[in-house]
Motif scaffolding. Structure first.
Motif, PDB file in Angstrom:
ATOM      1  N   LYS A 132     -10.423  -1.741  14.051  1.00  0.00           N
ATOM      2  CA  LYS A 132     -10.292  -2.265  12.692  1.00  0.00           C
ATOM      3  C   LYS A 132     -10.580  -1.191  11.650  1.00  0.00           C
ATOM      4  O   LYS A 132      -9.953  -1.170  10.580  1.00  0.00           O
ATOM      5  N   LEU A 133     -11.542  -0.285  11.935  1.00  0.00           N
ATOM      6  CA  LEU A 133     -11.827   0.802  11.007  1.00  0.00           C
ATOM      7  C   LEU A 133     -10.626   1.736  10.873  1.00  0.00           C
ATOM      8  O   LEU A 133     -10.272   2.174   9.766  1.00  0.00           O
ATOM      9  N   ARG A 148      -7.477   0.904  11.463  1.00  0.00           N
ATOM     10  CA  ARG A 148      -6.445   0.139  10.761  1.00  0.00           C
ATOM     11  C   ARG A 148      -6.736   0.078   9.270  1.00  0.00           C
ATOM     12  O   ARG A 148      -5.822   0.221   8.439  1.00  0.00           O
ATOM     13  N   LYS A 149      -8.010  -0.100   8.927  1.00  0.00           N
ATOM     14  CA  LYS A 149      -8.423  -0.157   7.515  1.00  0.00           C
ATOM     15  C   LYS A 149      -8.099   1.160   6.816  1.00  0.00           C
ATOM     16  O   LYS A 149      -7.567   1.186   5.695  1.00  0.00           O
ATOM     17  N   GLN A 150      -8.442   2.275   7.491  1.00  0.00           N
ATOM     18  CA  GLN A 150      -8.169   3.584   6.889  1.00  0.00           C
ATOM     19  C   GLN A 150      -6.674   3.817   6.715  1.00  0.00           C
ATOM     20  O   GLN A 150      -6.238   4.388   5.710  1.00  0.00           O
ATOM     21  N   GLU A 151      -5.860   3.395   7.701  1.00  0.00           N
ATOM     22  CA  GLU A 151      -4.410   3.548   7.603  1.00  0.00           C
ATOM     23  C   GLU A 151      -3.853   2.755   6.430  1.00  0.00           C
ATOM     24  O   GLU A 151      -3.004   3.236   5.661  1.00  0.00           O
ATOM     25  N   MET A 152      -4.356   1.513   6.253  1.00  0.00           N
ATOM     26  CA  MET A 152      -3.884   0.673   5.151  1.00  0.00           C
ATOM     27  C   MET A 152      -4.303   1.254   3.799  1.00  0.00           C
ATOM     28  O   MET A 152      -3.529   1.225   2.824  1.00  0.00           O
ATOM     29  N   GLU A 153      -5.499   1.828   3.735  1.00  0.00           N
ATOM     30  CA  GLU A 153      -5.980   2.436   2.484  1.00  0.00           C
ATOM     31  C   GLU A 153      -5.130   3.660   2.127  1.00  0.00           C
ATOM     32  O   GLU A 153      -4.771   3.854   0.951  1.00  0.00           O
ATOM     33  N   ASN A 192      -1.708   2.412   0.903  1.00  0.00           N
ATOM     34  CA  ASN A 192      -1.804   1.928  -0.481  1.00  0.00           C
ATOM     35  C   ASN A 192      -1.930   3.072  -1.471  1.00  0.00           C
ATOM     36  O   ASN A 192      -1.333   3.054  -2.553  1.00  0.00           O
ATOM     37  N   GLU A 208     -11.359   5.549  -4.581  1.00  0.00           N
ATOM     38  CA  GLU A 208     -11.420   5.937  -3.166  1.00  0.00           C
ATOM     39  C   GLU A 208     -11.408   7.449  -3.021  1.00  0.00           C
ATOM     40  O   GLU A 208     -10.788   8.139  -3.803  1.00  0.00           O
TER      41      GLU A 208
END
Length: 207
Positions: free
Chosen positions: A168-169, A171-176, A179, A207
């Motif tokens: 999840k971390l 995936r979170k970084q990829e989505m950030e 964006n 960010e």
């Protein structure tokens, strides 16, 4: 329900305890911290027996002290009355002396009975304490075995959660990053006024 100890394990407990100086368990605060409510219920009868023996021992010791104190007072009165009889031929003094002698004999008899019982009590207390220690080891073995199973389950859960957390971390970084790339591109092409419509630039800029 705690795991039961098999006979071979119990025999190992007995061998391990042989020759060991075991403290009186019910007088040790640490012992009470070892057992949960279920285990305490299992050893309650043995605990009660041991405490009854200890209470009896304490009562007898106090009785011995009181009897010795009474005997000394009676002996002092007898010695004192012997001198008074030589000076005064009083039958009442003689009766008092005889009564005191009889009471002294009763004191001696009671002392002998108390001391005989006090000689046996330490062995009874030791046996009772030994049985309570065996029962305690049974309970502790069950508690530790149960805890070990729970620890293994928790360790497995933590390992699985850790893997999922890493995924999840990532995936979170990829989505950030995605964006941020979209925001940067739109900002360069359309300018800040248009990007404000998306109402995301404040978070992205931090960010």
């Amino acid at each position: 329900m705690k795991k039961e100890v098999d006979e071979s394990k119990r025999e190992s407990f007995v061998r391990a305890l042989e020759g060991k100086k075991i403290p009186i368990l019910t007088l040790d605060n640490k012992w009470y911290q070892l057992l949960d409510s279920e285990s305490r219920a299992r050893v309650q009868e043995l605990e009660t027996q041991l405490n009854a023996l200890l209470k009896r021992q304490g009562k007898l010791n106090n009785e011995v002290k009181d009897i010795k104190k009474l005997k000394k007072r009676l002996m002092d009165e007898i010695v004192s009355s012997m001198g008074e009889e030589e000076q005064n031929d009083d039958g009442e003094n003689g009766q008092k002396a005889e009564q005191n002698k009889r009471l002294v004999e009763e004191c001696n008899e009671k002392l002998e009975n108390c001391q005989d019982e006090l000689l046996d009590l330490p062995r009874e207390i030791e046996r009772s304490n030994f049985q309570l220690m065996l029962a305690t080891m049974d309970c502790c073995y069950g508690i530790m075995a149960e805890n070990e199973d729970a620890i293994q389950e928790m360790a497995q859960w933590v390992a699985e959660v850790r893997v999922e957390l890493k995924k999840k971390l990532v995936r979170k970084q990829e989505m950030e990053r995605h964006n941020h790339a979209i925001y940067s591109y739109m900002h360069d092409v359309f300018g800040a006024e248009v990007v404000d419509i998306f109402d995301m630039h404040h978070n992205l800029e931090q960010e």
